[in-house]
Write an enzyme that holds these catalytic residues in place. Structure first.
Site, mmCIF file in Angstrom:
data_model
loop_
_atom_site.group_PDB
_atom_site.id
_atom_site.type_symbol
_atom_site.label_atom_id
_atom_site.label_comp_id
_atom_site.label_asym_id
_atom_site.label_seq_id
_atom_site.Cartn_x
_atom_site.Cartn_y
_atom_site.Cartn_z
ATOM 1 N N GLU A 113 0.817 -1.213 0.000
ATOM 2 C CA GLU A 113 0.000 0.000 0.000
ATOM 3 C C GLU A 113 0.854 1.267 0.000
ATOM 4 O OE1 GLU A 113 -2.919 -0.449 -0.808
ATOM 5 O OE2 GLU A 113 -3.097 -2.575 -0.327
ATOM 6 N N HIS A 116 1.600 2.230 -3.519
ATOM 7 C CA HIS A 116 0.499 3.022 -4.091
ATOM 8 C C HIS A 116 0.579 4.470 -3.598
ATOM 9 C CE1 HIS A 116 -1.176 -0.459 -5.899
ATOM 10 N NE2 HIS A 116 -1.779 -0.954 -4.833
#
Length: 233
Positions: A113, A116
């Site tokens: 994550e 991202h």
């Protein structure tokens, strides 16, 4: 956009606590026995000890996107099919406390994550309207986070064919896209294929594919050395 439409089209239904009101405060004693408390402890450990996470946090700080744990991470209950997500609307990483039980899993989810988040920080990613942008970030996250490392694949009983890493990256990127977008598998596969070569060769900020913790540690040291060198110019 209508909220129910956003939930259905962009995968928000997988994270039901994103759409509820403020959480009730719990006493300190009660909080010690919750999955949220365990999640927060594992998150702290990941941020402090995982070379993957430390490199990404340092790179984001250098790019002007300092990550604050209490602001940019949230431990929540999620759908059983996901372990985490990056909420673009709030610039917040969601960690699925009901689905992450081991520290190694937490380390991979946090890294995935954060990639991202790093892409969101450094590039003008159109997450909602450009599927190629989404596919590129999913390819990078699968490629660089350890999702497709030898140990991760062995734990899934997937063993090495030729070019196994690349096939794992393609498969996991495809699965991630299908989880959050209502498109056909054929369309998703076509988009992944179109951007795969360029995105799988983008290794920023690692400078290489970290195939394990040792690789990630070397990449972290190199990154910190470059930062110190640049600071002295």
């Amino acid at each position: 956009m209508d909220q129910s439409k956003q939930e259905k089209e962009y995968g928000y239904e997988l994270f039901p606590e994103r759409n509820t009101g403020p959480k009730k405060d719990k006493s300190f004693v009660k909080s010690l026995f919750t999955s949220q408390f365990k999640c927060e402890i594992m998150l702290k450990l990941a941020m402090e000890t995982s070379p993957y996470a430390k490199l990404l946090l340092s790179a984001m700080n250098s790019s002007g996107c300092k990550v604050i744990r209490d602001r940019h991470f949230a431990c929540e209950d999620c759908d059983g099919s996901v372990s985490g997500g990056f909420d673009v609307a709030s610039s917040q990483i969601v960690l699925c406390q009901n689905n992450i039980q081991q520290q190694s899993h937490m380390n991979r989810v946090v890294t995935h994550e954060l990639i991202h988040a790093f892409d969101h920080c450094r590039a003008h990613v159109d997450w909602f309207n450009n599927l190629r942008h989404l596919a590129c970030s999913e390819i990078r996250a699968a490629n660089l986070s350890g999702d497709c490392s030898f140990s991760s694949e062995v734990s899934r009983f997937n063993f090495g064919m030729k070019q196994h890493h690349q096939e794992c990256v393609r498969d996991r990127a495809l699965r991630s896209i299908l989880a959050v977008r209502k498109i056909s598998a054929e369309e998703a596969q076509k988009i992944v294929d179109e951007v795969f070569d360029s995105c799988s060769n983008d290794h920023a900020p690692f400078g290489r594919i970290p195939h394990g913790s040792k690789d990630a540690e070397f990449a972290y040291r190199d990154h910190e050395s470059r930062d110190r060198y640049n600071a002295n110019l």
